[in-house]
Enzyme design. Structure first.
Site, PDB file in Angstrom:
ATOM      1  N   ASP A   1       0.848  -1.206   0.000  1.00 17.81           N
ATOM      2  CA  ASP A   1       0.000   0.000   0.000  1.00 17.81           C
ATOM      3  C   ASP A   1       0.881   1.252   0.000  1.00 17.81           C
ATOM      4  OD1 ASP A   1       0.905  -0.084   2.588  1.00 17.81           O
ATOM      5  OD2 ASP A   1      -1.063   0.151   3.534  1.00 17.81           O
TER       6      ASP A   1
ATOM      7  N   GLU B   1       9.689  -3.927  10.444  1.00 21.45           N
ATOM      8  CA  GLU B   1      10.121  -2.632   9.875  1.00 21.45           C
ATOM      9  C   GLU B   1      10.676  -1.691  10.936  1.00 21.45           C
ATOM     10  OE1 GLU B   1       7.312  -0.848   7.184  1.00 21.45           O
ATOM     11  OE2 GLU B   1       8.465   1.025   7.053  1.00 21.45           O
TER      12      GLU B   1
HETATM   13  O1  KIV Z   1       3.546  -1.155   1.623  1.00 21.21           O
HETATM   14  C1  KIV Z   1       4.735  -1.502   1.612  1.00 21.21           C
HETATM   15  O2  KIV Z   1       5.495  -1.254   0.664  1.00 21.21           O
HETATM   16  C2  KIV Z   1       5.228  -2.226   2.773  1.00 21.21           C
HETATM   17  C3  KIV Z   1       6.714  -2.387   2.887  1.00 21.21           C
HETATM   18  C4  KIV Z   1       7.257  -1.195   3.583  1.00 21.21           C
HETATM   19  C5  KIV Z   1       7.084  -3.638   3.583  1.00 21.21           C
HETATM   20  O3  KIV Z   1       4.481  -2.619   3.610  1.00 21.21           O
END
Ligand code: KIV
Length: 282
Positions: free
Chosen positions: A47, A185
């Site tokens: 997202d 993260e």
């Molecule tokens: O939405 C995304 O790109 C993510 C990554 C930061 C893992 O959740």
């Protein structure tokens, strides 16, 4: 379908075999195809598309319709990687029934292989219900961008003992709920190692150090396509933005100086046809 399609089982075995998993994001067909051709294990339709593709300030405004639309495009380019569809904010937060319905939509209408959602202990029952419905789930803990405002912004998480312990508890709760893998993260590297050691499922880090079971990066950050900021944990492998701006600039100059289109870019017409056409016009 090729025999090299990465499965949930392959992802789990990678940890057992000590093989680091490689994961990137993609939001459309060309990037899905390039990630496939580069040989990554997992492609995430994140997202993060709200920020890096739609120009929004965060991920909160991203909807199921956006996610389904982009996931379908990525899936068309990805023959081999496992494709993860990201569940947008409020698609799973309003109750278990909503969560199962929306996870099912992302898989059936988007075509992804598995789904990802943010949250630890509090979301373990939701994860468990989706897994029981037959949909593999990847967890996402540490910095969870959808709730970044509640976490004080896009900041490193797990700073003190209590906060770090909570993240380990989150990982264990997700494992018990049945996730096949966890995204971790923006946490200190030593905490990344402890989380990876605390669970059997692969922990894929983004800003969680090198002692986890694999890495994921937002492709648009890694190749210099996103203009607004570069998180500390990103290594830039290319500066595609500059290349693209240069190419468009050259095209502009060629058009203005009537150097494009040249003869080789133009369709021909037999001289006779042209002659007759001009005559008939009069
Ligand atoms: O939405 C995304 O790109 C993510 C990554 C930061 C893992 O959740």
């Amino acid at each position: 379908m090729s025999g090299n399609k990465v499965t949930v089982l392959d992802v789990q075995q990678a940890k057992e075999n000590g093989r680091k998993l490689v994961m990137v994001t993609a939001y459309d067909y060309p990037f899905g195809l390039m990630a496939d051709q580069a040989g990554v294990d997992i492609v995430l339709v994140g997202d993060s598309l709200g920020m890096v593709v739609m120009g929004l300030d965060g991920t909160v405004e991203v909807t199921m319709e956006h996610m389904i639309h982009h996931t379908r495009a990525v899936v068309r380019g990805c023959q081999n990687p496992l494709v993860v569809g990201d569940m947008p904010f409020m698609s799973y937060n309003t109750g278990i029934r909503d969560a199962i319905i929306n996870a099912g939509r992302l898989m059936k209408e988007g075509g992804c292989d598995v789904v990802k959602l943010e949250g630890g202990v509090d979301f373990a029952p939701t994860v468990n219900a989706i897994v029981k419905a037959g949909i593999p789930v990847q967890g996402h803990i540490g910095l969870t961008p959808q709730t970044a405002s509640a976490l004080g912004g896009f900041k490193m998480q797990g700073k003190d003992v209590a906060a770090a312990k909570k993240i380990i508890d989150d990982a264990r709760a997700l494992e018990n709920a049945g996730v096949f893998s966890i995204i971790l993260e923006a946490v200190p590297a030593p905490l990344g190692k402890l989380v990876a050691e605390a669970v059997k499922v692969p922990v894929i880090g983004i800003g969680a150090g090198s002692d986890v079971d694999g890495q994921v990066l937002v492709t648009h950050d890694m190749i210099g396509l996103f203009d607004k900021f570069i998180p500390k944990f990103v290594k830039q492998y290319a500066n595609i933005r500059e290349t693209i701006i240069e190419a468009i600039g050259e095209y502009k100059k060629d058009v203005q100086e009537i150097k494009f289109p040249a003869a080789e870019h133009s369709f021909k017409m037999p001289a006779e046809t042209l002659e007759q056409l001009i005559k008939n016009q009069k």
